[in-house]
Design an enzyme around this catalytic site. Structure first.
Site, PDB file in Angstrom:
ATOM      1  N   LYS A  10      21.343  17.480  -0.255  1.00  0.00           N
ATOM      2  CA  LYS A  10      20.827  18.801   0.135  1.00  0.00           C
ATOM      3  C   LYS A  10      21.994  19.769   0.201  1.00  0.00           C
ATOM      4  O   LYS A  10      23.163  19.392   0.335  1.00  0.00           O
ATOM      5  CB  LYS A  10      20.120  18.771   1.493  1.00  0.00           C
ATOM      6  N   ASP A 138      19.935  16.277  10.354  1.00  0.00           N
ATOM      7  CA  ASP A 138      19.491  16.558   8.988  1.00  0.00           C
ATOM      8  C   ASP A 138      18.491  15.530   8.467  1.00  0.00           C
ATOM      9  O   ASP A 138      17.906  15.728   7.402  1.00  0.00           O
ATOM     10  CB  ASP A 138      20.692  16.544   8.021  1.00  0.00           C
TER      11      ASP A 138
HETATM   12  O1  C5P Z   1      22.968  15.492  14.492  1.00  0.00           O
HETATM   13  P1  C5P Z   1      24.254  15.061  13.853  1.00  0.00           P
HETATM   14  O2  C5P Z   1      24.681  13.697  14.294  1.00  0.00           O
HETATM   15  O3  C5P Z   1      24.246  15.206  12.376  1.00  0.00           O
HETATM   16  O4  C5P Z   1      25.348  16.086  14.382  1.00  0.00           O
HETATM   17  C1  C5P Z   1      26.723  15.852  14.193  1.00  0.00           C
HETATM   18  C2  C5P Z   1      27.492  16.853  15.041  1.00  0.00           C
HETATM   19  O5  C5P Z   1      27.310  18.158  14.538  1.00  0.00           O
HETATM   20  C3  C5P Z   1      27.036  16.931  16.476  1.00  0.00           C
HETATM   21  O6  C5P Z   1      27.714  15.995  17.261  1.00  0.00           O
HETATM   22  C4  C5P Z   1      27.432  18.344  16.860  1.00  0.00           C
HETATM   23  O7  C5P Z   1      28.820  18.425  17.114  1.00  0.00           O
HETATM   24  C5  C5P Z   1      27.201  19.098  15.584  1.00  0.00           C
HETATM   25  N1  C5P Z   1      25.896  19.782  15.497  1.00  0.00           N
HETATM   26  C6  C5P Z   1      25.654  20.882  16.290  1.00  0.00           C
HETATM   27  N2  C5P Z   1      24.448  21.536  16.190  1.00  0.00           N
HETATM   28  C7  C5P Z   1      23.522  21.125  15.301  1.00  0.00           C
HETATM   29  C8  C5P Z   1      23.759  20.006  14.484  1.00  0.00           C
HETATM   30  C9  C5P Z   1      24.956  19.352  14.602  1.00  0.00           C
HETATM   31  O8  C5P Z   1      26.496  21.286  17.102  1.00  0.00           O
HETATM   32  N3  C5P Z   1      22.366  21.797  15.221  1.00  0.00           N
END
Ligand code: C5P
Length: 291
Positions: A10, A138
């Site tokens: 993506k 995601d």
């Molecule tokens: O959800 P995911 O594990 O992919 O997120 C990885 C990191 O990205 C989170 O720990 C956070 O630091 C950041 N993040 C965020 N806000 C989001 C998605 C991700 O701050 N909406």
């Protein structure tokens, strides 16, 4: 019995981070687009509760229980109350990992959907979505793919009509990655409520997508994370400038939290030519399109 599942990459054609939330995540308004670039998964049900994972094509991707696809399989069998279910997962990587293209998230979503079918666990769309969201922000997007608007952490999704025609992109993969948590951490001073640029909305992008005109789409491209990523990794600005100089490239944007950077090309030929020219200059580049 085994099934083959395709796991697309993506990009985010629009990514607005509105504010940092109490839980540490950021409140987003984003437009996800699935790409033709994809990983291939082969899934097979096995007796005895064993989960076997093999990965080819990228030695940096772990073939162990830390892999998000392995965790997806384990989360699904627990959710179904059948921890005795086993499987063999084989992932052929084409999507560079850690590059803002969602490869690991897509592999995890493909594993959920494929094993739910193969195992006959049939947990239903709501529980599948909850499992996906628990794996990563995601992952829910990839359950359906296509073009979707995401709010919240990116998990509150709304399907958008397919663009009038596919977008042709040239992707550049810099030699370094941008760890997502580090980019979000650096975002503070660039947030709208902390002195950064005012909030944008995706209206211009959505209008461009429905007309299918690449230049209109280009005018709507936006990624607030690019401000933080370029502050942390100044070499990204050079990648951006090199893409912007390519004839037929009408817009340039960082993909997600990077480091992949894409150029939006006016046509398929322009994307192919830009990819060739950039490769000749020693960059890792490919042409792809939205699917
Ligand atoms: O959800 P995911 O594990 O992919 O997120 C990885 C990191 O990205 C989170 O720990 C956070 O630091 C950041 N993040 C965020 N806000 C989001 C998605 C991700 O701050 N909406």
């Amino acid at each position: 019995m085994s099934v083959r599942v395709r796991a697309p990459a993506k990009t985010n054609l629009f990514l607005e981070a509105l504010r940092r939330r109490e839980d540490g995540f950021h409140e987003l308004d984003t437009v996800f687009a699935a790409l033709a670039l994809e990983d291939d998964l082969e899934l097979e049900a096995r007796p005895g509760g064993e989960l076997l994972l093999t990965v080819e094509g990228d030695p940096t991707v772990p073939a162990d229980p830390t892999n998000l696809a392995w965790r997806a399989a384990d989360a699904l069998r627990r959710e179904a109350g059948q921890p005795e279910l086993g499987a063999r997962l084989h992932i052929s990587k084409n999507i560079p990992s850690g590059g803002g293209l969602g490869g690991g998230s897509s592999d995890a979503a493909a594993t959920l959907v494929g094993l739910d079918r193969l195992w006959g666990t049939d947990v239903g769309p709501a529980r599948l979505h909850a499992l996906a969201a628990a794996l990563g922000s995601d992952v829910p997007f990839f359950l359906d793919g296509g073009l979707q608007r995401g709010r919240g952490r990116g998990e509150r999704l709304e399907r958008l009509p397919a663009p009038a025609r596919p977008l042709h992109l040239v992707l550049v993969f810099p030699a370094f990655g941008c760890p997502t948590p580090r980019v979000y951490k650096a975002l503070g001073p660039f947030l709208p409520d902390r002195g950064g640029p005012p909030v944008r909305d995706p209206a211009a992008l959505l209008a461009g997508l429905s007309s299918g005109d690449a230049r209109e789409v280009a005018a709507g491209l936006w990624n607030r994370l690019a401000l933080a990523a370029e502050a942390e990794f100044p070499a990204l600005a050079d990648v951006r400038a090199r893409l912007a100089r390519q004839p037929g490239v009408v817009g340039v944007l960082l993909s997600g939290s990077g480091s992949t950077t894409f150029g939006l090309a006016a046509s398929e030929d322009d994307a192919a030519r830009a990819a060739r020219d950039l490769q000749r200059d020693g960059l890792r580049a490919i042409a792809t399109r939205t699917r």
